[in-house]
Design a protein around this motif. Sequence first.
Motif, PDB file in Angstrom:
ATOM      1  N   LEU A  19       0.644  -1.377   0.006  1.00  0.00           N
ATOM      2  CA  LEU A  19       0.055  -0.030   0.115  1.00  0.00           C
ATOM      3  C   LEU A  19       0.819   1.327   0.126  1.00  0.00           C
ATOM      4  O   LEU A  19       0.549   2.010  -0.858  1.00  0.00           O
ATOM      5  CB  LEU A  19      -0.767   0.065   1.043  1.00  0.00           C
ATOM      6  CG  LEU A  19      -1.583   1.294   1.528  1.00  0.00           C
ATOM      7  CD1 LEU A  19      -2.939   1.432   0.416  1.00  0.00           C
ATOM      8  CD2 LEU A  19      -2.331   1.319   2.738  1.00  0.00           C
ATOM      9  N   ALA A  41      -5.635   6.380   1.804  1.00  0.00           N
ATOM     10  CA  ALA A  41      -5.401   5.280   2.976  1.00  0.00           C
ATOM     11  C   ALA A  41      -4.354   5.349   3.660  1.00  0.00           C
ATOM     12  O   ALA A  41      -4.508   5.331   5.090  1.00  0.00           O
ATOM     13  CB  ALA A  41      -5.768   3.850   2.371  1.00  0.00           C
ATOM     14  N   LEU A  96      -5.024  -4.367   1.056  1.00  0.00           N
ATOM     15  CA  LEU A  96      -5.635  -2.879   0.874  1.00  0.00           C
ATOM     16  C   LEU A  96      -5.141  -2.412  -0.391  1.00  0.00           C
ATOM     17  O   LEU A  96      -5.235  -1.311  -0.682  1.00  0.00           O
ATOM     18  CB  LEU A  96      -4.714  -1.822   2.037  1.00  0.00           C
ATOM     19  CG  LEU A  96      -5.120  -2.189   3.318  1.00  0.00           C
ATOM     20  CD1 LEU A  96      -4.231  -1.412   4.169  1.00  0.00           C
ATOM     21  CD2 LEU A  96      -6.629  -1.949   3.765  1.00  0.00           C
ATOM     22  N   ASP A  97      -5.350  -3.418  -1.457  1.00  0.00           N
ATOM     23  CA  ASP A  97      -5.387  -2.904  -2.909  1.00  0.00           C
ATOM     24  C   ASP A  97      -6.546  -2.373  -3.294  1.00  0.00           C
ATOM     25  O   ASP A  97      -7.458  -2.726  -2.856  1.00  0.00           O
ATOM     26  CB  ASP A  97      -4.978  -3.901  -3.744  1.00  0.00           C
ATOM     27  CG  ASP A  97      -4.798  -3.526  -4.993  1.00  0.00           C
ATOM     28  OD1 ASP A  97      -3.616  -3.090  -5.492  1.00  0.00           O
ATOM     29  OD2 ASP A  97      -5.823  -4.036  -6.191  1.00  0.00           O
ATOM     30  N   VAL A 119      -8.392  -7.678   8.152  1.00  0.00           N
ATOM     31  CA  VAL A 119      -7.990  -6.836   6.842  1.00  0.00           C
ATOM     32  C   VAL A 119      -9.270  -6.056   6.484  1.00  0.00           C
ATOM     33  O   VAL A 119      -8.997  -4.804   5.994  1.00  0.00           O
ATOM     34  CB  VAL A 119      -7.251  -7.654   5.723  1.00  0.00           C
ATOM     35  CG1 VAL A 119      -6.943  -6.969   4.680  1.00  0.00           C
ATOM     36  CG2 VAL A 119      -5.991  -8.347   6.185  1.00  0.00           C
ATOM     37  N   LEU A 122     -10.275  -3.245   8.342  1.00  0.00           N
ATOM     38  CA  LEU A 122      -9.730  -2.068   8.072  1.00  0.00           C
ATOM     39  C   LEU A 122      -9.835  -1.564   6.740  1.00  0.00           C
ATOM     40  O   LEU A 122      -9.972  -0.147   6.610  1.00  0.00           O
ATOM     41  CB  LEU A 122      -7.952  -2.484   8.066  1.00  0.00           C
ATOM     42  CG  LEU A 122      -7.117  -1.443   7.893  1.00  0.00           C
ATOM     43  CD1 LEU A 122      -7.160   0.087   8.642  1.00  0.00           C
ATOM     44  CD2 LEU A 122      -5.475  -1.817   7.790  1.00  0.00           C
ATOM     45  N   ARG A 123     -10.105  -2.426   5.803  1.00  0.00           N
ATOM     46  CA  ARG A 123     -10.392  -1.780   4.221  1.00  0.00           C
ATOM     47  C   ARG A 123     -11.885  -0.931   4.572  1.00  0.00           C
ATOM     48  O   ARG A 123     -12.268   0.005   3.806  1.00  0.00           O
ATOM     49  CB  ARG A 123     -10.924  -3.079   3.394  1.00  0.00           C
ATOM     50  CG  ARG A 123      -9.642  -3.630   3.014  1.00  0.00           C
ATOM     51  CD  ARG A 123     -10.134  -4.396   1.651  1.00  0.00           C
ATOM     52  NE  ARG A 123     -10.639  -3.906   0.617  1.00  0.00           N
ATOM     53  CZ  ARG A 123      -9.929  -3.329  -0.681  1.00  0.00           C
ATOM     54  NH1 ARG A 123      -8.610  -3.571  -0.447  1.00  0.00           N
ATOM     55  NH2 ARG A 123     -10.353  -2.819  -1.462  1.00  0.00           N
ATOM     56  N   TYR A 127     -11.929   2.686   2.863  1.00  0.00           N
ATOM     57  CA  TYR A 127     -12.370   2.764   1.555  1.00  0.00           C
ATOM     58  C   TYR A 127     -13.733   3.018   1.514  1.00  0.00           C
ATOM     59  O   TYR A 127     -14.460   2.359   2.461  1.00  0.00           O
ATOM     60  CB  TYR A 127     -11.625   1.596   0.883  1.00  0.00           C
ATOM     61  CG  TYR A 127     -10.416   1.481   0.289  1.00  0.00           C
ATOM     62  CD1 TYR A 127      -9.609   2.670   0.102  1.00  0.00           C
ATOM     63  CD2 TYR A 127      -9.621   0.377   0.683  1.00  0.00           C
ATOM     64  CE1 TYR A 127      -8.351   2.644  -0.319  1.00  0.00           C
ATOM     65  CE2 TYR A 127      -8.447   0.052   0.287  1.00  0.00           C
ATOM     66  CZ  TYR A 127      -7.694   1.482  -0.264  1.00  0.00           C
ATOM     67  OH  TYR A 127      -6.366   1.169  -0.472  1.00  0.00           O
TER      68      TYR A 127
END
Length: 280
Positions: A19, A41, A96-97, A119, A122-123, A127
């Motif tokens: 990221l 981000a 986190l792409d 994960v 967090l995304r 986002y």
Amino acid sequence: MERVHVDLDGPPQTMLATLYAKALDADAPQSILRDQYAKAAVARIDYDWETTTINARRAPSVAIRSAHFDNWTRQFLAVHDPSTNPAVVLHVGCGLDARVYRVDPAPEVRWYDVDYPEVIELRRRVYPGRVNYRMRPASVTDPSWLAEIPADRPVLFVAEGLTMYLTKDDGLGLLRRIVDRFPSGELQFDAFNTFGIRTQVINAVVRRSGSKLHWGIDGPGDILDAVGGVRLLAWESVFDSDTFDLVSPAVRWLGRAMAAVPGLRTMAQYHRYAFGSGEC
């Protein structure tokens, strides 16, 4: 806006390095991805980014891999008319792409980002949502998450930076489940060869995260012989990819030198397979 604190280790921690590379690339004069979502981000996340060992010089080598799979993803979606033959995208081990935002598929496309629960949590905090976009919290090797995905459309399975963290049995099992569940589609992923797995001790991102690499893929035969019903569309070294031309002249020169050595030429590879009937 309150910053988000993260405390991750193992494979999930490596996503922070990739990221950060994309965020640095976004600020480069000749940006490869122009990923403003990654930049935003990073600004939201409370983390000591210097510990990733990523800097502006190393960032393009990360960005070109994502650019390669962005291109392949767009190619797949281009042959599936969203009004008559919409597809589903399974972005597995998404980290986190921000691919869904960079590719910006038509609203008819169902897009699923799949990764560990911590994960995905967090995304969701860094986002935004969008039409027909879902985040699935699950271990990618757990068969149960796939059973929740409708199997009435062609599928694109895309996994960037994932296979090497799986065991061979888990990786092949995942690919087989995709092929068995959907009527047609593509499998797109990158891999290290056996030599690449052995060199993990000098991979700073892997070492600092406490991760371990397992599965080395030495060529398409490793997949074609083990996953029934797939056919090869493309297999190429990172050095042979069109996106490798986007790095600096010095890195291109180094890549040409490495490509002259058989074991190094295919140390990092891109794989693309089709399965089932229909246009893929």
